[in-house]
Design an enzyme around this catalytic site. Structure first.
Site, short mmCIF file in Angstrom:
data_model
loop_
_atom_site.label_atom_id
_atom_site.label_comp_id
_atom_site.label_asym_id
_atom_site.label_seq_id
_atom_site.Cartn_x
_atom_site.Cartn_y
_atom_site.Cartn_z
N ASN A 1 0.60 -1.24 0.09
CA ASN A 1 0.08 0.15 -0.01
C ASN A 1 0.95 1.45 -0.05
O ASN A 1 1.78 1.42 0.66
CB ASN A 1 -0.90 0.22 1.24
CG ASN A 1 -1.90 1.16 1.06
OD1 ASN A 1 -2.68 1.17 0.29
ND2 ASN A 1 -1.91 2.12 2.00
N GLU A 2 0.62 2.18 -1.05
CA GLU A 2 1.44 3.34 -0.96
C GLU A 2 2.87 3.30 -0.71
O GLU A 2 3.46 3.68 0.28
CB GLU A 2 0.87 4.37 -0.07
CG GLU A 2 -0.56 4.96 -0.57
CD GLU A 2 -1.02 6.39 0.16
OE1 GLU A 2 -0.56 6.62 1.24
OE2 GLU A 2 -1.78 6.95 -0.27
N GLU B 1 -7.85 6.11 -3.77
CA GLU B 1 -8.18 6.89 -2.56
C GLU B 1 -8.16 8.36 -3.01
O GLU B 1 -7.56 8.63 -3.38
CB GLU B 1 -7.17 6.51 -1.46
CG GLU B 1 -6.81 5.13 -0.80
CD GLU B 1 -5.64 5.43 0.15
OE1 GLU B 1 -5.65 6.21 0.72
OE2 GLU B 1 -4.92 4.39 0.30
N TRP C 1 -4.63 14.66 8.61
CA TRP C 1 -3.21 15.03 8.65
C TRP C 1 -2.63 16.20 8.10
O TRP C 1 -1.51 16.61 7.91
CB TRP C 1 -2.39 13.83 7.91
CG TRP C 1 -3.04 13.41 6.48
CD1 TRP C 1 -3.99 12.41 6.37
CD2 TRP C 1 -2.81 14.16 5.47
NE1 TRP C 1 -4.24 12.44 5.14
CE2 TRP C 1 -3.64 13.52 4.52
CE3 TRP C 1 -2.14 15.25 5.01
CZ2 TRP C 1 -3.71 13.99 3.07
CZ3 TRP C 1 -2.29 15.63 3.50
CH2 TRP C 1 -3.26 14.94 2.70
N GLU D 1 -6.51 6.97 12.53
CA GLU D 1 -7.35 7.77 11.58
C GLU D 1 -8.68 8.05 11.81
O GLU D 1 -9.51 8.26 11.11
CB GLU D 1 -7.01 7.08 10.45
CG GLU D 1 -5.61 7.45 9.76
CD GLU D 1 -5.07 6.85 8.50
OE1 GLU D 1 -4.32 7.34 8.06
OE2 GLU D 1 -5.62 5.62 8.14
C1 GLA Z 1 -2.98 7.05 2.68
C2 GLA Z 1 -3.19 5.59 3.14
C3 GLA Z 1 -4.54 5.24 3.79
C4 GLA Z 1 -4.96 6.45 4.87
C5 GLA Z 1 -4.91 7.71 4.02
C6 GLA Z 1 -5.27 8.64 4.77
O1 GLA Z 1 -3.55 7.08 1.52
O2 GLA Z 1 -3.16 4.65 1.76
O3 GLA Z 1 -4.26 4.08 4.45
O4 GLA Z 1 -3.65 6.34 5.64
O5 GLA Z 1 -3.72 7.95 3.54
O6 GLA Z 1 -5.47 9.93 4.13
#
Ligand code: GLA
Ligand code: GLA
Length: 677
Positions: free
Chosen positions: A161-162, A317, A325, A365
């Site tokens: 993920n990311e 997303e 944040w 979050e």
């Molecule tokens: C990222 C992450 C998510 C979440 C979002 C919050 O995009 O992939 O898991 O933390 O940020 O904005």
């Protein structure tokens, strides 16, 4: 099976030939008791959700200890979703290693440039180059692929993920080892590396690969080429990790497409996504609206779509409303969420997804918005989520259509981003991305479509090419730009461009080095400006940040504007060299979006780039165009918070709201028109 998208897209569990846009969210059922899952799927159906990203942060739940696995709950979730017709973008679950793993193997934890280890307790606490992490992660990937590879709900794999969100720069010993391997591949011999890194400076000459380290905290400025190569290496290290997961997945499930969510957004700059795009079956991106930066959203969506080569991509997303944040986290205004979503679609997204489905009650979050907010489904947010679902259903005909290229492009180059902002430069204030964004806003204000492309993009498609702060110009890029202008293209570049080659070595003989002849000018010294200082130009605009003392060296150079204040009063500030049917222009100061207006007007006239919308709405309405077999689809996006009447544009309205008063776009509203070829 008719191919709307071809094989490199979601494998829909049912009716693969039906046109549809994907709609959904990250779904984290492990945060909720079983009863809530039933409510979830019903509310998902009500909203028109057809896909969710699952198991992103589920490692600890799936593998509670080294030799125990617990897939039962995920089996149930997969089955439940499938029973309700919801497809799954299934994560490999490797994003956040569980406590048992970091306790047993603290050597997987990343290390900062100051030698401090980052502890577990948040997420993404792993070294991209750790062989131990990789062994454990790939074991999980294999287990996931074996268990769910033939599950009917599975539409795509979501690697990790990311990648690089928190761990792109790791200075550990693992990183040092991998960096040496990477450098060996790049340079072959230590002598070659010494030349490239200019190590005769400050007594840095290396005698052996083993002596080379990442640019750890040092007494003064670390070697700049070492820094630049470490940035390249760090992006590659994550790319290679992505590849490692992908290889397991394609070995076990060759028919399931593989993606991972990029972060083409804001100042996230560690990963060269232009270089990553071909590693995935389809490009996915995450984007969050930064306070007041709507054009940044459009810019990022635009660039993402071009990195995807004009093909549809997946918005993995974004947020329904506030995030948690930013310094201050504002809720979105009415219509804001839909406008954000449809702007991504306008630039080629065939999927609109959010972080996350249900807003968390606990955890870091919990104040981040979601499709189902804390207030529940009886809420404005959920009603607009349902409304967006209906809108995306109405837009189904655009699924699979491609971006229609603009006549003009802005070049976005990661090497230049990285190198131009290194330390020990003429100014520490330069912001590469901001200059590119300023140009983007100037195009938007002029009502002219522009593409944002990577530097490997095909320049010849465009009549006008803006390459702001194109700082790193290897010979091959200089040759491509020269050929572009020679072929009748109109190139524009700015201050601090053409300065260094791929090793961050200055092109000698006067600036802008690699582009000196093409631009027909020569600069002996840089003229950065103090904070707050302004230089005025006879065009009626003023510049900040930078100025140059320009000598014109080619008789075909026309002076577009001169300085009327500052050290270079009376000298050229903006120039154009006419070269056959093409031209090469130079802007020597930071004009900002407003100041660029009159400059851009001139450039548009010279290059023959025309607005496609009526002049009356220039600046108020942004146009993006997708194109299918039999029609173009025009997205008219109201950039403002006022109503805008659009006269003289015809087409079949695909999206209802703008029907209300003919073609009037309410504040933040988006209208989609189908225009047959
Ligand atoms: C990222 C992450 C998510 C979440 C979002 C919050 O995009 O992939 O898991 O933390 O940020 O904005
Ligand atoms: C000091 C050092 C020099 C050089 C200059 C730069 O004087 O002795 O080597 O680094 O600073 O200003």
């Amino acid at each position: 099976m008719a191919a709307i998208h071809g094989p490199r897209w979601l494998r829909w569990p049912s009716e693969p030939a039906r046109r549809r846009l994907a709609y959904g969210a990250d779904y984290n059922p492990e945060q909720w008791p079983r009863e809530v899952w039933e409510e979830d799927v019903l509310a998902m159906r009500q909203a028109g959700v057809n896909i969710v990203s699952l198991a992103i942060f589920s490692w600890a739940r799936l593998q509670p200890s080294a030799d125990r696995w617990d897939f039962g709950w995920l089996d149930q979730v997969m089955d439940l979703l499938h029973a309700h017709g919801i497809a799954v973008d299934l994560a490999t679950a490797t994003a956040s290693p569980p406590p048992w793993l970091t306790a047993a193997h603290p050597e997987i934890l990343p290390v900062g440039h100051d030698g401090r280890t980052l502890w577990p307790g948040a997420r993404q606490h792993w070294r991209p180059t750790s062989p131990v992490f990789r062994e454990h992660a790939l074991r999980l990937v294999r287990a996931m692929a074996e268990r769910y590879g033939s599950h009917p709900a599975l539409a795509a794999w979501h690697v990790n993920n990311e990648l690089g969100c928190h761990n792109v720069y790791d200075y550990s010993d693992d990183a040092a080892t991998a960096f040496r391997v990477w450098l060996r591949e790049r340079y072959g011999t230590v002598e070659e590396l010494n030349r490239a890194w200019a190590t005769s400076f400050w007594s840095q000459a290396y005698g052996d690969w083993a002596e080379i380290l990442p640019p750890r905290l040092a007494a003064s400025y670390p070697n700049p080429t070492q820094q630049l190569d470490f940035k390249r290496f760090s992006s590659d290290a994550l790319k290679h990790y992505l590849r490692a997961e992908r290889e397991v997945l394609t070995e076990l499930t060759p028919d399931i497409p593989v993606t991972t969510n990029f972060m083409v957004m804001g100042d996230t700059k560690g990963m060269n996504f232009a270089d990553w795009a071909r590693e995935v079956d389809f490009v996915s991106n995450d984007h969050y609206l930064l306070d007041g930066e709507r054009d940044e959203l459009s810019f990022s969506a635009n660039l993402t779509g071009r990195l995807a080569n004009g093909d549809p991509w997946f918005l993995m997303e974004h947020s329904t409303s506030a995030v948690n944040w930013q310094p201050v986290n504002l809720a979105k205004q009415p219509g804001g969420m839909v406008r954000d979503s449809l702007t991504h679609v306008a630039y080629g997204a065939d999927a609109v997804c959010f972080f996350q489905w249900r807003q968390s009650a606990g955890g870091a979050e919990k104040y981040h918005s979601a499709m189902v907010p804390h207030a529940g489904t009886d809420s404005e947010v959920f009603r607009s989520v349902v409304d967006l679902g209906a809108t995306l259903e109405a837009l189904a005909p655009i699924a699979g259509t491609r971006r229609r290229r603009a006549q003009a492009a802005i070049v976005f180059d990661w090497d230049s981003w990285w190198a131009s902002e290194l330390d020990s430069h003429p100014t520490s204030r330069l912001r590469y991305r901001q200059e590119a964004l300023d140009w983007y806003t100037a195009f938007a204000a002029a009502g002219v479509r522009v593409d944002v492309i990577g530097s490997a993009g095909e320049f010849a498609h465009y009549d006008l090419l803006v390459a702001p702060i194109l700082h790193v110009v290897p010979q091959a890029l200089a040759d491509r730009l020269t050929a572009y202008v020679g072929g009748g293209g109109h190139l524009v570049t700015t201050y601090f461009s053409g300065i260094v080659n791929e090793h961050d070595h200055v092109w000698l003989g006067g600036y802008p080095g690699a582009l000196r002849e093409l631009l027909g000018l020569r600069i002996e010294e840089f003229g950065p400006l103090r904070d707050g200082d302004r230089v005025h130009l006879d065009l009626g605009v003023s510049g900040t940040l930078w100025s140059d003392r320009i000598d014109v060296t080619d008789p075909d150079v026309k002076i577009v504007a001169s300085y009327t204040s500052g050290d270079h009063t009376g000298r050229p500030a903006i120039t154009t060299r006419l070269a056959g049917a093409g031209s090469a222009s130079y802007v020597s100061t930071r004009l900002g979006p407003d100041g660029l207006g009159p400059v851009l007007a001139e450039l548009l006239a010279v290059s023959g780039v025309r607005p496609e919308l009526p002049e009356a709405v220039a600046g108020a309405v942004e146009l993006a165009v997708r194109t299918g077999d039999d029609a173009d689809y025009w997205f008219l996006i109201n950039r403002t918070d006022e109503s805008v009447a659009v006269d003289g544009v015809t087409g079949e309205v695909l999206r209802a709201p703008c029907l209300a008063e003919g073609l009037t776009l309410g504040p933040r509203e988006v209208c989609v028109l189908r225009r047959p070829h």
